[in-house]
Design an enzyme around this catalytic site. Structure first.
Site, PDB file in Angstrom:
ATOM      1  N   TYR A  34      10.270  16.585  40.563  1.00 19.16           N
ATOM      2  CA  TYR A  34      10.935  15.364  40.096  1.00 19.16           C
ATOM      3  C   TYR A  34      12.064  15.040  41.063  1.00 19.16           C
ATOM      4  CZ  TYR A  34      13.413  12.068  37.083  1.00 19.16           C
ATOM      5  OH  TYR A  34      14.025  10.953  36.569  1.00 19.16           O
ATOM      6  N   ASP A  91      15.420  18.546  48.278  1.00 18.16           N
ATOM      7  CA  ASP A  91      16.085  17.910  47.147  1.00 18.16           C
ATOM      8  C   ASP A  91      16.819  19.004  46.381  1.00 18.16           C
ATOM      9  OD1 ASP A  91      16.967  16.637  44.937  1.00 18.16           O
ATOM     10  OD2 ASP A  91      15.041  15.731  44.374  1.00 18.16           O
ATOM     11  N   LYS A 147      24.392  16.345  40.494  1.00 20.60           N
ATOM     12  CA  LYS A 147      24.779  17.288  39.422  1.00 20.60           C
ATOM     13  C   LYS A 147      26.101  18.035  39.661  1.00 20.60           C
ATOM     14  CE  LYS A 147      20.122  17.381  37.727  1.00 20.60           C
ATOM     15  NZ  LYS A 147      19.711  17.016  36.417  1.00 20.60           N
TER      16      LYS A 147
HETATM   17  N1  PMP Z   1      16.159  15.352  42.020  1.00 21.23           N
HETATM   18  C1  PMP Z   1      16.148  16.456  41.243  1.00 21.23           C
HETATM   19  C2  PMP Z   1      15.678  17.753  41.836  1.00 21.23           C
HETATM   20  C3  PMP Z   1      16.569  16.388  39.921  1.00 21.23           C
HETATM   21  O1  PMP Z   1      16.541  17.479  39.162  1.00 21.23           O
HETATM   22  C4  PMP Z   1      17.016  15.152  39.410  1.00 21.23           C
HETATM   23  C5  PMP Z   1      17.480  15.003  37.967  1.00 21.23           C
HETATM   24  N2  PMP Z   1      17.144  15.973  37.099  1.00 21.23           N
HETATM   25  C6  PMP Z   1      17.011  14.042  40.255  1.00 21.23           C
HETATM   26  C7  PMP Z   1      16.593  14.175  41.559  1.00 21.23           C
HETATM   27  C8  PMP Z   1      17.493  12.713  39.776  1.00 21.23           C
HETATM   28  O2  PMP Z   1      18.855  12.772  39.550  1.00 21.23           O
HETATM   29  P1  PMP Z   1      19.574  11.714  38.569  1.00 21.23           P
HETATM   30  O3  PMP Z   1      19.078  12.033  37.187  1.00 21.23           O
HETATM   31  O4  PMP Z   1      21.012  11.970  38.773  1.00 21.23           O
HETATM   32  O5  PMP Z   1      19.127  10.372  39.021  1.00 21.23           O
END
Ligand code: PMP
Length: 418
Positions: A138, A229, A257
């Protein structure tokens, strides 16, 4: 008003009653009154030991005094200006100092924006269009990456509302599998390989030994950018994130985060020669009203000042303590399979190991949902989905961890006896 009533009311005003899908668990989610340390308190008078931690950001726990003080102090001076502040520079320097691949940073407001911009940047830099992503990974809720995604979208059909022309440039591979990446690269002109170094949105799946090194080698040999990521793993596994933890340096990284100390954030960082292509120094457009806003920068700085080598040694020690305990329970009771790294973990209800999306999807979700509910009754809040990851914060002490182990044991025994 109690949570049940509020949820009924909320459903009339917000789709599904929530503002992000995973939050809407059955029969109704608890509405939160406050959080403190490792505890979260609902409006119905219940408290829970929190292993969701807002899906990862709260590495110091809820309402850490130094974060609260920093945010309060900044709020008194104004919440956002639309002009540069010194705090952005300080946080950028921090990222550059700690994260191996980072020579320059752009702050945005979410992980979604970070990956969207990183993909655009990679395409511009390489002059190619295809990106490789892994099934079950994701990377946020934008069009390019909602192809066999993890997290809340795991159970949805692919790409509803997303033009095929958009996702035709997204090539899917199998995580922990070399062959699928070799094939993708042989058959497509790939701009970037985008990977969660630890898959944290399909539970918690670690890279097998040498897998990230393999990705580094094959991308380098083919003039493809490697993007980690690290929205979850950044400042979670180590000061320098998964790239430090596993000793593999990508070309670009996306962060979020923990970096925002509990306020909304995203960031992309990487080598100077790539990053300088972002506007205004380059032609890759990226912008945001709240980019680098002083509230988030304050919370981030107040959090990051605690995160030194000693901090991660202690946090990962706690992780080891809890996950070894869970592993013993899982083996004794004879139900579930634990997957973990550092302060991240998840229990799957499968027979065998979980190395990729397919393995994770074999987990018995009905059993997971029962496990979630039983734990909640015991006063432990884990993310309400099999396809999310649990986190430990600095505020979880050993007494709490022992208490959690007892509760997990009780819950798993109940499930086993059903
Ligand atoms: N990349 C990863 C690996 C994530 O875990 C998340 C959110 N859980 C995102 C991108 C997207 O981040 P956001 O919810 O702050 O848009």
């Amino acid at each position: 008003m109690n949570s049940k009533k509020l949820f009924e009311e909320a459903k009339k005003f917000m789709p599904g009653g929530v503002n992000s899908p995973v939050r809407a668990f059955e029969p109704y989610p608890f509405f939160v009154e406050r959080g403190r340390g490792c505890f979260i308190y609902d409006i119905d008078g219940n408290s829970y030991i929190d292993y969701c931690l807002a899906y990862g950001p709260l590495i110091l726990g809820h309402a850490h005094p130094s974060v609260v003080a920093a945010v309060y102090k900044q709020a008194e001076k104004g919440t956002t200006y639309g002009t540069p502040t010194e705090k952005e520079l300080k946080l950028a320097k921090f990222v550059v100092d700690k994260v191996p691949c980072a020579e320059m940073v752009r702050f945005v407001n979410s992980g979604t924006e970070a990956t969207m911009s990183a993909i655009r940047l990679a395409r511009a830099f390489t002059g190619k269009e295809k990106i490789v992503k892994f099934e079950g990974a994701y990377h946020g809720a934008h069009d390019y990456v909602l192809v066999k995604p993890g997290s809340g979208a795991t159970t949805l059909p692919d790409s509803v509302g997303i033009p095929k022309e958009t996702t035709k440039n997204t090539i899917l591979c199998t995580y922990n599998d070399e062959e699928s990446v070799i094939n993708a690269i042989e058959n497509h002109d790939v701009a970037a390989v985008l990977v969660e170094p630890v898959m944290g949105n399909i539970g918690c799946i670690k890279p097998k030994k040498g897998y990230l090194k393999f990705l580094r080698k094959i991308t380098k040999e083919n003039d493809i950018l490697l993007i980690f990521d690290e929205v979850i793993t950044g400042f979670r596994l180590a000061e320098g994130g998964a790239q430090e933890y596993y000793g593999v340096t990508p070309d670009l990284v996306t962060l979020g985060k923990v970096l925002g100390g509990g306020l909304p954030i995203g960031a992309l960082a990487g080598k100077k020669e790539i990053m300088e292509n972002i506007a205004p120094s380059g032609d890759v457009y990226q912008a945001g009203t709240f980019n680098g806003n002083p509230m988030t920068m304050s919370a981030g700085l107040a959090t990051l000042k605690h995160l030194d080598k000693k901090f991660y040694k202690e946090l990962n020690k706690k992780g080891k303590y809890l996950t070894e305990g869970i592993n013993d329970i899982v083996e004794d009771v004879g139900i579930g399979y634990l997957s973990s790294v550092g302060s991240m973990f998840q229990i799957y209800f499968t027979e065998g190991k979980v190395l990729n999306h397919e393995d994770a999807k074999k987990s018995n979700v009905k059993v997971f949902n029962k496990y979630f509910k039983t734990l909640l009754k015991e006063g432990v809040f884990v993310p309400p989905s099999q396809f999310e990851c649990c986190f430990i914060s600095d505020a979880h002490d050993y007494k709490i961890l022992d208490n959690t182990l007892e509760k997990i044991e009780t819950s798993l025994k109940k499930l086993k006896n059903e």
